[in-house]
Motif scaffolding. Structure first.
Motif, mmCIF file in Angstrom:
data_model
loop_
_atom_site.group_PDB
_atom_site.id
_atom_site.type_symbol
_atom_site.label_atom_id
_atom_site.label_comp_id
_atom_site.label_asym_id
_atom_site.label_seq_id
_atom_site.Cartn_x
_atom_site.Cartn_y
_atom_site.Cartn_z
ATOM 1 N N ASP A 1 4.576 14.092 -11.341
ATOM 2 C CA ASP A 1 3.581 13.065 -11.643
ATOM 3 C C ASP A 1 4.085 12.115 -12.726
ATOM 4 O O ASP A 1 3.864 10.895 -12.651
ATOM 5 N N ALA B 1 9.333 8.758 -5.180
ATOM 6 C CA ALA B 1 8.026 8.962 -4.562
ATOM 7 C C ALA B 1 7.951 10.290 -3.822
ATOM 8 O O ALA B 1 6.914 10.966 -3.833
ATOM 9 N N GLU B 2 9.048 10.691 -3.171
ATOM 10 C CA GLU B 2 9.043 11.922 -2.378
ATOM 11 C C GLU B 2 9.212 13.176 -3.230
ATOM 12 O O GLU B 2 8.545 14.193 -2.989
ATOM 13 N N SER C 1 4.210 3.250 0.552
ATOM 14 C CA SER C 1 2.924 3.557 1.181
ATOM 15 C C SER C 1 1.789 3.413 0.176
ATOM 16 O O SER C 1 2.009 3.316 -1.042
ATOM 17 N N GLU C 2 0.573 3.438 0.674
ATOM 18 C CA GLU C 2 -0.598 3.349 -0.202
ATOM 19 C C GLU C 2 -0.654 4.539 -1.155
ATOM 20 O O GLU C 2 -1.067 4.404 -2.311
ATOM 21 N N ASP C 3 -0.248 5.713 -0.700
ATOM 22 C CA ASP C 3 -0.257 6.907 -1.556
ATOM 23 C C ASP C 3 0.670 6.752 -2.755
ATOM 24 O O ASP C 3 0.460 7.387 -3.792
ATOM 25 N N ASP C 4 1.701 5.898 -2.604
ATOM 26 C CA ASP C 4 2.672 5.705 -3.684
ATOM 27 C C ASP C 4 2.410 4.430 -4.481
ATOM 28 O O ASP C 4 3.247 4.032 -5.304
ATOM 29 N N GLY C 5 1.275 3.781 -4.212
ATOM 30 C CA GLY C 5 0.923 2.593 -4.970
ATOM 31 C C GLY C 5 1.215 1.283 -4.278
ATOM 32 O O GLY C 5 0.949 0.205 -4.836
ATOM 33 N N ASP D 1 4.559 2.400 -10.637
ATOM 34 C CA ASP D 1 3.671 1.255 -10.865
ATOM 35 C C ASP D 1 4.450 0.089 -11.468
ATOM 36 O O ASP D 1 4.291 -1.063 -11.057
ATOM 37 N N LYS E 1 6.692 9.857 -11.116
ATOM 38 C CA LYS E 1 6.064 8.895 -10.204
ATOM 39 C C LYS E 1 5.301 7.799 -10.944
ATOM 40 O O LYS E 1 5.058 6.724 -10.387
#
Length: 373
Positions: free
Chosen positions: A100, A95-96, A55-59, A107, A103
C-alpha cells in the motif's frame, strides 16, 4: 468484429493528436536539445493520458490493451520521446506487486509529478528476460544489491527505478527473481546518462553493495518473473502501437513527397513502379495493424496464448518497420536522410523501436520455441 473505437477512446485520440501536433517539434527532438519536454509531459498529465495506462483500481481510468494502442499510436505519429513507456512498465509492476505504501506513489505518477524507470536489461543478456546476473542478498532486515544494468531508458530522469535482481543462491532462470523500488540518489547507485538514437535518454547503471531497506522489495522475493513477463507483454503491445504511428507518419510524408515532386512534368506518384512500391507499403502497414489489434485483445489471455501473440506481433511489426524505413528513404532519395527533414527523425526512431524488447529475428526464434513447447 467491430474495431471502431469507443466514444471515450475516440475523444482521447483526437485530443491527444491535436495536442502533440502543437507541442512536439521533431527537429528539436532530433537535435536532442532535452531528454523530453516538461511542457509536453505536463500537458499529457493534464489531459489524463498517463491515467489511461492504469486501471480504475490503480487510480487511472483505462489500462486495457486498446487504451494502450490509442495512446502509443499517437505518441508514435508525433515522434514524441516522453517516457510514457517507462511509466507503463515500472508503474504496472508497482501496481501489481507493491505494498500500500509503494502504491501510494502511483497518484503522483499519474499526476505527472514522479518519474519512473525500469532497470532489467543487462550487458550480454540480449533480449532474454530470464538472464539476470545482478545479485540481491539479504543483510539483516534489508537487502544488498550488486550488478549492472544497461540501456535503462529515462534512468537519469527517474525519481524511482524498479530494479530486477536474482536472489542470492538461486541459479534458476525464471525462479529466484526479485524487484526493488530504488529512490533516485541511493548510495551505491552509480549512473551514467547519455542520449538515445531517435530521442530520449538512457543510462548505464552500476550497483556495488547498494543497501536497501526491507520495504524496498516489491512483492515476494524470488517470484517476480511472471509479473515481469506480463509487464513486458504490455510494453510490446505499446511499442508495436507506437511503431504503427511512426509508420503512418512516414507513409504520409512519403505520399506527400511523391505527389509534390515532379519528373518529366509529372508527379512521381504517376510513375507505376513508385505507385506499386507505395501500395506495398500501405498493405504491409495494414497487416501490421491487424497484428497489433490482435495482441491488444489477448493481453489478458492465458500465458501461452498471450506470449505467442507477443512474439508473432513483434516479429511482424519489426519486419514491416524495416520495409517502411527502407522504402521511404529510397523513394525520397538523398533528402530522406537529412537532419533538416522530418523523415530522418521518424526513420531513426522507428529503427530503434524495432530493436527494443526484442528484434524480429529474436521473436521469430521465440515464437518457434513457444509453438514447439
Amino acid at each position: 468484429m467491430d474495431f471502431t473505437l469507443t466514444e471515450e477512446r475516440q475523444m482521447l485520440q483526437d485530443g491527444l493528436r491535436r495536442m502533440l501536433a502543437d507541442k512536439v517539434d521533431p527537429k528539436a527532438v532530433a537535435r536532442g536539445d532535452t531528454a523530453w519536454s516538461t511542457e509536453t509531459w505536463e500537458a499529457l498529465a493534464e489531459m489524463g493520458v498517463i491515467g489511461a495506462l492504469f486501471s480504475e483500481d490503480d487510480g487511472g481510468f483505462g489500462g486495457a490493451g486498446f487504451d494502450l494502442m490509442v495512446v502509443f499510436e499517437e505518441m508514435g505519429r508525433a515522434g514524441a520521446p516522453e517516457p510514457l513507456m517507462e511509466t507503463l512498465i515500472a508503474g504496472g509492476l508497482i501496481a501489481e506487486l507493491g505494498s500500500d505504501a509503494q502504491k501510494a506513489h502511483l497518484d503522483a505518477v499519474i499526476g505527472g509529478a514522479v518519474q519512473l524507470a525500469f532497470a532489467h536489461s543487462e550487458p550480454g543478456a540480449r533480449f532474454d528476460l530470464e538472464r539476470v546476473a545482478t545479485e540481491a542478498r539479504q543483510d539483516g532486515d534489508g537487502w544488498i544489491l550488486t550488478g549492472r544494468k544497461s540501456v535503462v531508458a529515462n534512468g537519469g530522469e527517474a525519481d524511482y527505478i524498479v530494479v530486477s535482481a536474482r536472489v542470492s543462491g538461486n541459479t534458476g532462470d525464471r525462479d529466484g527473481l526479485a524487484l526493488f523500488l530504488v529512490p533516485k540518489g541511493t548510495e551505491g547507485l552509480d549512473l551514467r546518462d547519455y542520449p538515445l538514437t531517435g530521442g530520449g535518454r538512457g543510462a548505464e547503471i552500476a550497483m556495488e553493495d547498494m543497501r536497501l531497506p526491507a520495504d524496498a522489495l516489491l512483492g515476494e522475493a524470488g517470484h517476480a518473473f511472471p509479473a515481469i513477463e506480463r509487464a513486458n507483454a504490455r510494453a510490446v503491445a505499446a511499442q508495436t502501437a507506437e511503431a504503427l504511428g511512426l509508420m503512418e507518419r512516414i507513409k504520409d510524408l512519403t505520399a506527400d513527397y511523391l505527389q509534390q515532386r515532379t519528373q518529366f512534368d509529372k508527379p512521381l506518384i504517376k510513375f507505376q513502379a513508385l505507385a506499386f512500391r507505395m501500395a506495398d507499403v500501405l498493405i504491409e502497414i495494414e497487416q501490421a495493424r491487424s497484428a497489433v489489434i490482435n495482441l491488444c485483445g489477448h493481453l489478458d489471455a492465458d500465458r501461452e496464448t498471450r506470449e505467442l501473440h507477443v512474439s508473432a506481433t513483434k516479429q511482424l511489426v519489426g519486419e514491416t518497420a524495416k520495409l517502411v524505413v527502407e522504402e521511404s528513404i529510397q523513394m525520397h532519395g538523398g533528402i530522406g536522410i537529412t537532419q533538416e527533414y522530418d523523415l530522418a527523425h521518424f526513420a531513426r526512431r522507428l529503427t530503434m523501436v524495432e530493436h527494443r524488447f526484442g528484434d524480429a529475428l529474436f521473436h521469430l526464434g521465440r515464437f518457434s520455441r513457444l509453438r514447439m513447447a
